[in-house]
Scaffold this active site. Structure first.
Site, PDB file in Angstrom:
ATOM      1  N   CYS A 103       0.829  -1.202   0.000  1.00  0.00           N
ATOM      2  CA  CYS A 103       0.000   0.000   0.000  1.00  0.00           C
ATOM      3  C   CYS A 103       0.868   1.259   0.000  1.00  0.00           C
ATOM      4  O   CYS A 103       1.516   1.560  -0.986  1.00  0.00           O
ATOM      5  CB  CYS A 103      -0.960  -0.053   1.190  1.00  0.00           C
ATOM      6  SG  CYS A 103      -2.379   1.043   1.047  1.00  0.00           S
ATOM      7  N   HIS A 104       0.922   1.993   1.113  1.00  0.00           N
ATOM      8  CA  HIS A 104       1.746   3.197   1.217  1.00  0.00           C
ATOM      9  C   HIS A 104       3.155   2.878   1.724  1.00  0.00           C
ATOM     10  O   HIS A 104       3.978   3.780   1.879  1.00  0.00           O
ATOM     11  CB  HIS A 104       1.086   4.214   2.153  1.00  0.00           C
ATOM     12  CG  HIS A 104      -0.103   4.891   1.552  1.00  0.00           C
ATOM     13  ND1 HIS A 104      -1.336   4.290   1.480  1.00  0.00           N
ATOM     14  CD2 HIS A 104      -0.243   6.110   0.982  1.00  0.00           C
ATOM     15  CE1 HIS A 104      -2.202   5.118   0.902  1.00  0.00           C
ATOM     16  NE2 HIS A 104      -1.559   6.232   0.586  1.00  0.00           N
TER      17      HIS A 104
END
Length: 174
Positions: A103-104
């Protein structure tokens, strides 16, 4: 079995930590949590997971670990303002040790300037940041680059992410 450093702080995406941690521990690996400061507890952004931090960044050396895991959520962005955390992450990339980011999570690797020419995926909102960092972005559930860097986009990709991180550690016999 591998000893895996996990860079994590408050507001991590709960399942992006708990699911890979469970997959890794099921296969006999040890997951160690590291924040800017040790001896504290953090909470996921969904409020579902509470994690005890094993060590502060000043108490660890990258050479003590076989792999690096960076869960998503807001945690990677909150961690990347600390030069010690960034240097720690960069050392795994430079040494070609396994790195797992979902994800991030790749935000830490962007700040470490460690993605030039690498194949990667991540959450759609950081796509331009990844491309600006010189990475080759792929909109796929999991991307394995040079049998070292494993990335995924969202919690919906956890099955593939978990499979590939476990497979990579088995291939490297860690």
């Amino acid at each position: 079995m591998a000893r895996i450093a996990t860079l994590i702080t408050d507001l991590f995406e709960d399942i992006e930590f708990t699911s890979p941690k469970e997959a890794l521990e099921t296969h006999g690996h040890t997951v160690v949590t590291i924040d800017k400061l040790g001896n504290k507890a953090i909470r996921g952004k969904q409020g579902e997971a509470r994690v005890e931090i094993d060590f502060g960044i000043s108490d660890v050396n990258p050479e003590e670990f076989d792999a690096l895991f960076i869960p998503g959520g807001f945690s990677p962005d909150l961690l990347r303002d600390d030069d010690r955390v960034v240097a720690f992450a960069k050392s795994f990339m430079s040494a070609m040790k396994p790195v797992f980011a979902i994800c991030h999570g790749p935000q830490l690797l962007i700040t470490a300037r460690a993605l030039e020419g690498r194949d990667i995926t991540g959450y759609k909102s950081i796509r331009v940041d990844l491309e600006n960092a010189g990475a080759n972005f792929h909109d796929e559930e999991v991307v394995v680059c040079q049998k070292q860097l494993v990335t995924s986009r969202t919690p919906q990709d956890l099955h593939a992410f978990n499979r590939e991180i476990v497979n990579l550690l088995e291939e490297k016999d860690l």
